[in-house]
Motif scaffolding. Structure first.
Motif: not given
Length: 86
Positions: A6-7, A53-59, A62-67
């Motif tokens: 989504a981002d 360099y994209q970071v794809i979170p696990r489905a 929540p997404i932590d921007r600092s991480i």
């Protein structure tokens, strides 16, 4: 198998050879936001480079921007280290 990013306004395929063409075409035809499409193999390398360099979170997590920022920095440093070795 694909995952919606989504981002970044796009989806990502995890196994590009995971399903027969007719199943992939059905996913394309039924996608409610038209985010799945065929990509010419000759353009695939450039598309992959653009998102390296994209970071794809696990489905579902929540997404932590600092991480995300830390992981991007970590990947860039690792790439520089690999280039220095060669």
């Amino acid at each position: 198998t694909f995952y919606m990013e989504a981002d970044y306004g796009r989806s990502r395929v995890f196994r590009q050879d995971g399903d027969p063409e007719d199943v992939i075409q059905e996913a394309i035809d039924t996608c409610p936001v038209d985010c799945i499409h065929w990509v010419d193999y000759t353009k695939l390398k450039n598309l992959e480079d653009e998102r390296q360099y994209q970071v794809i979170p696990r489905a579902g997590l929540p997404i932590d921007r600092s991480i995300v920022a830390a992981k991007i920095k970590e990947r860039k440093l690792a790439r520089k280290r690999r280039k220095k070795r060669t």
